[in-house]
Design a protein around this motif. Sequence first.
Motif, short mmCIF file in Angstrom:
data_model
loop_
_atom_site.label_atom_id
_atom_site.label_comp_id
_atom_site.label_asym_id
_atom_site.label_seq_id
_atom_site.Cartn_x
_atom_site.Cartn_y
_atom_site.Cartn_z
N ASN A 190 49.56 33.04 34.01
CA ASN A 190 50.15 33.28 35.32
C ASN A 190 51.64 33.61 35.21
O ASN A 190 52.19 34.29 36.07
N ALA B 261 50.26 26.82 39.87
CA ALA B 261 49.17 26.51 38.95
C ALA B 261 49.46 25.23 38.18
O ALA B 261 48.57 24.38 37.99
N ILE C 102 47.25 32.04 43.60
CA ILE C 102 47.28 33.26 44.43
C ILE C 102 47.18 32.89 45.91
O ILE C 102 47.87 33.47 46.76
N GLY D 63 46.01 28.96 31.24
CA GLY D 63 45.97 29.70 32.50
C GLY D 63 47.32 29.73 33.18
O GLY D 63 47.70 30.73 33.81
N PRO E 66 50.70 37.71 35.75
CA PRO E 66 50.10 37.12 36.95
C PRO E 66 49.10 38.02 37.65
O PRO E 66 48.15 37.55 38.26
N THR F 232 44.40 29.95 38.55
CA THR F 232 45.00 31.24 38.90
C THR F 232 44.70 31.58 40.35
O THR F 232 45.59 32.01 41.10
N GLN G 293 53.67 32.11 40.82
CA GLN G 293 52.29 31.66 40.63
C GLN G 293 52.17 30.55 39.61
O GLN G 293 51.40 29.60 39.79
N TRP G 294 52.93 30.66 38.52
CA TRP G 294 52.75 29.70 37.44
C TRP G 294 53.16 28.29 37.86
O TRP G 294 52.59 27.30 37.39
N ALA H 70 45.69 37.81 35.35
CA ALA H 70 45.22 36.54 34.79
C ALA H 70 43.80 36.21 35.21
O ALA H 70 42.99 35.76 34.39
N PHE H 71 43.46 36.43 36.48
CA PHE H 71 42.14 36.04 36.97
C PHE H 71 41.04 36.84 36.26
O PHE H 71 40.03 36.30 35.85
N MET I 61 40.85 27.70 34.08
CA MET I 61 41.94 28.68 34.04
C MET I 61 41.86 29.63 35.22
O MET I 61 42.86 29.92 35.90
#
Length: 483
Positions: free
Chosen positions: A367, A145, A130, A363, A371, A126, A141-142, A374-375, A122
């Motif tokens: 995102n 991913a 990025i 994950g 977003p 992420t 971002q999603w 998430a990390f 996950m």
Amino acid sequence: MTSSQVASNHDGSEAVRGDAPEEGYERGLGSRQVQMIAIGGAIGVGLFLGAGANIAKAGPSLILMYALAGVIIFFIMRALGELLLYRPVSGSFAEYSREFVGPFAGYFTGWTYWLMWVVTGMAELTAAAIYIHYWFPEIPQWISALVFLVVLFGANLISVKLFGEIEFWFSMVKVTAIIGMIVIGLGVLTFGFSAAGDTAQVSNLWAFDGFFPNGIGSSLMTLQGVMFAYLAVELVGVTAGESENPEKTLPKAINTLPWRIALFYVGALTVILCVVKWTEFAPDVSPFVAAFAKIGIPAGAAIVNFVVLTAALSSCNSGMYSTGRMLRTLADNGEAPKVFNKLSSTKTPAVGIAVSVLLMGIGVVLNYVVPEKAFGYVTSVATAAGIWTWLMICISHVLYRRAVAAGRVRASSFPAPGGSVCSWIAILFLLMVTVMIALNAESRICLYVMAGWAVALGIGWLVLKARSPEVTQRREVALDKVG
């Protein structure tokens, strides 16, 4: 547990054989790939990104912290190496925990290592999203991913050879980037070229408030971040069941670990901190980006961004590989649904990989929903799970050594230097790092998550014991394999 792993004692109880079973996997990982998997496991996103925050806390003494942690990692890996050459199986440390500590330890270690890689997957998805955002800010971002998740999932389903080849080239990019940084940095120090030439000097390691600018205590507190950077170094153990010649490739991969740590961590950081004063590093900026910028290399930030993207995808790729194998080991021992035990026509544990990938997909959802956070939501858990795994490797090694001394199991062809002494040192060190995590308010949350995870696994064990009591019984090592 497969029938090839089980024998009968004179009293009729089950016993685990000390030989390597044929698990049905394709032994498709050659020496070249195992070596690069080992190297790649020792170079993670933690070095390229996490070192910046640790430099701000510890200054040049961070070099010593990486070296100290590297010694401990070598102790752990030599302990694992001795176990692997005693019985090279894909379940690796979960199998050794089950054999020497007890059934619950094997169950807990297998599921915890699976959790570590799911949450790491996950986090790395992420991170990769990025890094893509750096070049293509218009892409959400999603979406990035999700694309990475699907592509790596497909590669892992095709064959172990394709996984190994992808991991080989991912690792090659990381190695090339670090060696390039070291060579350029040494050139700046020796010949004084570039914008950094006037201030680049070895004395930068102690000229600004000393080697321990914030005190030894502050330096020691960075060990938790340093250990996170070393996560996945044990992955070479999971490849044991699919290595073409584990008796040859595994010792070589483990014995070359010290120079890899010396070069990629200690060497790279030493050169960087000689070229750029430690006071010029920002916590949220990669030290490699800062060094390239100081030297004046065109597109330095873009180069490092590509490298850390590779590192993130490498880690996610490894996560998919190891989670499928660990779920199959758990299913093989009756500790997970039997469906995870099936191999596809390409001899990959497709169901286990698929379920793990679906959970890694959380994950992607993170995102989409948050977003910017998430990390941080998923990284801390991986450290605690990794420390548990390393502890179980060392404890299993100590108990294995006792079993060898008592004549219950055969000796390994790759004994760890110093016997179990180095494992005891590693155990004490890992417990010290755990105390430091507990003392840090920001990282402490991972211990709460692990406590909840332990309760959940405990409940699962009680259910398993009620339904299948034979699964939870200890299996003694077969005496007929000694010698």
